[in-house]
Design an enzyme around this catalytic site. Structure first.
Site, short mmCIF file in Angstrom:
data_model
loop_
_atom_site.label_atom_id
_atom_site.label_comp_id
_atom_site.label_asym_id
_atom_site.label_seq_id
_atom_site.Cartn_x
_atom_site.Cartn_y
_atom_site.Cartn_z
N SER A 1 -9.60 1.98 3.01
CA SER A 1 -8.74 2.55 2.37
C SER A 1 -7.70 1.88 1.47
O SER A 1 -7.15 2.31 0.40
CB SER A 1 -8.11 3.54 3.01
OG SER A 1 -7.16 2.92 4.03
N SER B 1 -9.70 -0.49 7.28
CA SER B 1 -9.25 -0.44 5.74
C SER B 1 -8.57 -1.50 5.27
O SER B 1 -8.20 -1.33 4.04
CB SER B 1 -8.36 1.01 5.86
OG SER B 1 -8.55 2.08 5.93
N LYS C 1 0.80 -1.20 -0.03
CA LYS C 1 0.01 -0.18 -0.02
C LYS C 1 0.94 1.30 0.09
O LYS C 1 1.97 1.46 0.79
CB LYS C 1 -0.95 -0.09 1.25
CG LYS C 1 -2.11 0.84 1.41
CD LYS C 1 -2.94 0.96 2.39
CE LYS C 1 -4.08 2.00 2.90
NZ LYS C 1 -4.72 1.46 3.81
#
Lengths: 476, 500
Positions: free
Chosen positions: A144, A168, A69
């Site tokens: 996210s 997330s 990420k």
């Protein structure tokens, strides 16, 4: 089977046996990304970090590529947290979790899109454009960690790292039909994670199967002197727990997680999964977490307060975006931050600045901390009666892009079932458990602090008895 | 005489002497030539980095607290102090707000008790440079006059902020406290505590009230920019005078921060307090609270060395030293140790020679004088400690013995000391080599005196006319003729007999 269909262990086995080689693996996934990612936009960068000498025998994930990420630091790579303010920022060091994977001869393979500074539940808040759900390209992948979830769901990479501050990892895992793990707070070092809310941030995995998840978490877990909030307790052998079954396992069903607002088909899928667990020998216990109603409210006080301080370092002085229009120090700050941050980030910085200001601190922040204590003690009590808790991960399946972006509050509610674990610091996993209007539904299993093995055990048992994890999106 | 009295409180930032910075492994030595050399990803606030507490800094902070009789916290935590400034890499300073490592304490200054409010740990900020150091830079590397540069070498250096109660009643008292504090932290090896180098930074809060009032004045002036103890005293004196004048005119001084201007010895307004900052303190989530066990505190308490005040008391009792000299001796631990080493050498000698206690005590006074006089001046001049001087305690003791036994005069003593300091030589050797031994041969002295008297008939006349004060001049002349070696007592006696 093709390479993208293999589990981590299977891929590593092929490398060990010489059925494939490193170059072939990397070329394969690189090509797959080139083919599919223009539609999905899971990746921001494709840069790889390959350990100097990969020994396929050194670990079960040696030679296996994984995506990171964009909020995790890898030396020499951009680390932008999907924000414009870090447009040209190159991390000068590698965070602990990634170092551990590199030491196990894993291969960093690309950086995935996310909501800016992980603030969002749809990956629409990225300064570099949204990610699309591989199941339906008109829908969001959740967030996210939407890029990481979509990348794994589409088979662009065998596994990915994400971060979970309020859901997330688990929520996009649920929306993309993959397995997502949020560890106990303090189990995995946050060193290298661009902080959002230091008290809630965790690093975890997105994988195709529970076994893969246990494999990855086994490696990245453990005390780290670089993160004073990690706890020095031994990490059990997660894989050893997988096939212990659920016979006699006490599973709590918190009534507050099945309240109104949840999609009917999602609820039906989750209840069926619970039945399945019962059928396999688990004991179901109806429980209550009365203070969970304060979850979202207290989360959206504590989080912005920490955000407002954590994001102060992005000031245009040392690195990152500096406004070309600035002609004074005050303007370097205001214009650089004004131009560099997106609207959701600004909203939370302002909320947090307000809630921690003199005169409001007691009314908001202190109250929220009290709610946190109450929520924690609810969980503590419940875990005296049960071994794990089972709930839906998300109240609804993947929604359409733009559907909730006008109403931040609606989007905040996407975290309603996941924030509890973050506020309390508990571990949680989301595993595919059905479909809602043809879209994946996730089952959340939460375990007591530092008892990840129990949730792996329950999740694996469920997964082996069903085939939801084998459902693939159309792009597959 | 003024009807007003000052109310003074101090805030002192002490840079702790540790191997590494407060929250990372970067070296804690920032006075290096090149900017941004002792830095890392943590102390420059790179995204994703986390602080981890330096145990050495925590230990030293507690020890200073114990020396100031502070209550050590059972549980202490860190907080974020939020503000933007280019020298503050994270946009907040990690400090301590409501649970400082050291709580209330007290110290004796002279014969008055001064309260310590707290002493907490925090990280230092970097430094702004308006010009790049190094004059030999290539023109492309020279500083751009439109630019300000940031040096993060100092960022993250551990500071202990000591806050006192507003208990000081004069600038001198504040100055005395500061000297004591410096001495304490040096004893503990907790700080270099050099004010000129910024290891010790003092802010003073001062206001003035009518004598007899007990309430704190309803205004407060903060004074900054003082880089020596003398400057602190001067700034306070100026402020007291300025504020008293205002109050006498019926005006109230305003709440403000003022800066001391060294060359005028005055203060000027920097900013008024109206624009009070909201630092939005909240607990540092990256550092869990720390429990300090009683065992740990006990361990540190036992490790505390004898502190300057206790040492001063003991020296007065044990060595019969005058109070006026004792502080100069105990101020620096190694100097005090040196004194004790010389004293013990002297003691051994005197015991062996079976010499009276009175003589021993007299020799200790002489030792104190020699140490705090010429010797200390030489050390200060060269920036050396007594141990670094190369002058062994045995040799120093021998020097004192030579003087006390009348083998050499005081004047000769000075030149022997100078020679010893320069070469590290043995005093007896030097005396022999330079022929400095004191002359007590009466015949020899008489001969010189006769010559002097013959050559100074006018002076002799004056003496005889009753101006006995001129005797000194004649003694001086005799000493000069003997290269300072004549026993001055004998010279005096013989001269008097001859003249009277």
């Amino acid at each position: 089977m093709k390479l993208h269909e293999l589990s981590i262990k299977e891929l590593n086995n092929r490398l060990r046996n010489g059925e494939t080689n490193q170059e072939e693996v990397l070329t394969y996934f690189s090509k797959r990304i080139d083919e599919l990612d223009p539609k999905i936009h899971a990746f921001l960068e494709k840069d790889a970090v390959i350990p100097a000498k990969v020994d396929f025998e050194s670990s079960p994930l040696a030679g296996v590529p994984f995506a990171v990420k964009d909020i995790l630091a890898v030396a020499g790579q951009k680390a932008r947290a999907s924000s414009k303010i870090l447009e040209n920022y190159i991390a000068p060091y590698t965070g602990t979790a990634i170092s551990k994977l590199l030491n196990a001869d894993g291969i960093v393979f690309g950086r995935t899109n996310c909501d800016e500074f992980a603030m969002g539940a749809s990956t629409e808040n990225s300064a570099y454009g949204p990610t699309f759900n591989p199941w339906d390209l008109e829908r969001v992948p959740g967030g996210s960690s939407g890029g990481s979830a979509a990348a794994v769901a589409a088979g662009l990479v065998p596994f990915a790292l994400g971060t979970d501050t309020g859901g997330s990892i688990r929520q996009p895992a649920s929306l993309c039909g993959v397995v997502g793990v949020k560890p106990t707070y303090g189990r995995v070092s946050r060193y290298g994670l661009l902080s959002l809310a230091s008290s809630f941030d965790t690093i975890g995995s997105l994988t195709k199967t529970v076994e893969d998840a246990a494999q990855v978490m086994q490696i990245i877990s453990g005390y780290d002197p670089m993160d004073s909030t990690t706890v020095n307790v031994p990490v059990p052998d997660y894989l050893g727990y997988l096939d212990k079954g659920v016979n006699g396992l006490r599973i709590g069903i918190p009534k507050e997680y099945f309240a109104s607002g949840i999609s009917t088909e999602t609820e039906r899928a989750v209840l069926a999964a619970i039945k399945q667990l019962e059928h396999m020998g688990a004991e179901l216990v109806q429980v209550s977490l009365p203070n969970s109603v304060y979850g979202i409210a207290s989360y959206y006080i504590i989080l912005p307060v920490e955000v407002s301080a954590n994001l102060s370092r992005y000031d245009g002085i040392k690195y990152g975006h500096r406004s070309a229009k600035a002609s004074s120090l005050a303007e370097i700050y205001s214009l650089s931050r004004g131009e560099g941050f997106g609207p959701e980030v600004k909203r939370r910085i302002m909320l947090g600045t307000y809630a921690s200001s003199s005169g409001y601190y007691e009314a908001y922040y202190k109250q929220a901390l009290q709610a946190q204590v109450a929520i924690r003690s609810d969980f503590k009590k419940v875990f005296e009666q049960v071994d794990v808790l089972v709930t839906p991960t998300s109240p609804m399946p993947a929604f359409k892009l733009g559907e909730k972006s006008d109403d931040p509050l609606q989007l905040y509610l996407a975290d309603v079932f996941t924030v509890g674990a973050n506020i309390a610091g508990l571990p949680g996993i989301s595993v595919p458990c059905g479909q809602d209007a043809g879209l994946p539904v996730g089952l959340q299993i939460m375990a007591p602090w530092f008892k990840e093995e129990l949730m792996f055990q329950a999740a694996y048992t469920y997964e082996q008895a069903t085939d939801w994890h084998e459902f693939r999106p159309p792009v597959w | 005489m003024s009807n007003y009295e000052p109310v003074i409180g101090l805030e002192i930032h002490i840079q702790l002497k540790t191997k590494s910075k407060l929250f990372c492994a970067s070296p804690n030595s920032f006075n290096v030539e090149s900017p941004n050399t002792n830095i890392c990803e943590i102390c420059t606030g790179q995204p994703g980095t986390l602080p981890r507490l330096n145990a050495e800094a925590l230990r030293k902070a507690i020890m200073v607290g114990l020396a100031l009789n502070c209550e050590t916290a059972k549980i202490t935590k860190f907080d974020r102090k939020n503000y933007f400034y280019p020298d503050l890499p994270k946009g907040y300073q990690i400090s301590q707000f409501d649970m400082p490592i050291n709580g209330k304490g007290k110290v004796m200054v002279g014969n008055r008790e001064i309260g310590i409010t707290r002493a907490h740990l925090e990280e230092d900020a970097g430094k702004l440079l308006h010009e790049l150091p190094g004059s030999d830079l290539k023109s492309s590397q020279r500083s751009d006059p439109r630019m300000t540069y940031v040096d993060f070498n100092r960022a993250g250096v551990p500071l202990l902020e000591v806050v006192t109660e507003p208990d000081f009643k004069s600038p001198e008292e504040a100055g005395l406290f500061l000297r004591q504090l410096r001495s304490i932290v040096r004893y503990l090896d907790a700080s270099m505590a050099d004010m000129e180098k910024g290891h010790l930074r003092v802010d003073a809060n001062v206001s003035v009230r009518k004598i007899g009032e007990t309430k704190l004045p309803d205004y407060k002036v903060e004074v900054k920019n003082m880089n020596s103890f003398k400057a602190v005293e001067a700034a306070l004196s100026y402020e007291i005078e300025r504020q008293t004048e205002l109050l006498e005119k019926g005006e109230k001084p305003i709440d403000e921060t003022r800066g001391f201007v060294d060359h005028t010895k005055t203060t000027v307004s920097q900013r008024t307090k109206e624009a009070a900052h909201d630092y939005r303190y909240f607990p540092e989530p990256d550092l869990p609270p720390i429990a300090i066990t009683d065992d740990f505190i006990q361990e540190l308490r036992i490790a505390l060395p004898e502190l300057p005040q206790a040492k001063a008391k003991r020296f007065i009792k044990e060595y019969d030293l005058p109070e006026s000299d004792v502080w100069q001796i105990v101020d620096d631990k190694s100097f005090a140790n040196y004194f004790e080493n010389v004293a013990s050498e002297l003691g051994a000698w005197f015991e062996a020679d079976n010499i009276s206690v009175e003589k021993y005590k007299k020799s200790l006074k002489s030792l104190a004088n020699w140490l705090t006089g010429d010797f200390l001046a030489m050390l200060n001049r060269d920036g050396k400690t007594a141990n670094e001087s190369g002058l062994s305690p045995e040799n120093f003791a021998e020097l004192i013995k030579l003087i006390e036994q009348g083998v050499i005069s005081n004047t000769a003593g000075k030149s022997v000391l100078t020679e010893m300091y320069a070469t590290g030589g043995d005093p007896s050797d030097i005396v022999d080599r330079q022929n400095l031994g004191q002359v007590s041969d009466e015949g020899l002295i008489e001969g010189v005196i006769d010559k002097v008297l013959a050559a100074n008939q006018e002076v002799v006349e004056k003496y005889k006319a009753g101006k006995t004060g001129v005797l000194g001049a004649l003694v001086g002349e005799v000493m000069k003729q003997t290269d300072g070696r004549a026993n001055p007592q004998l010279v005096n006696e013989i001269l008097k007999t001859k003249l009277d």
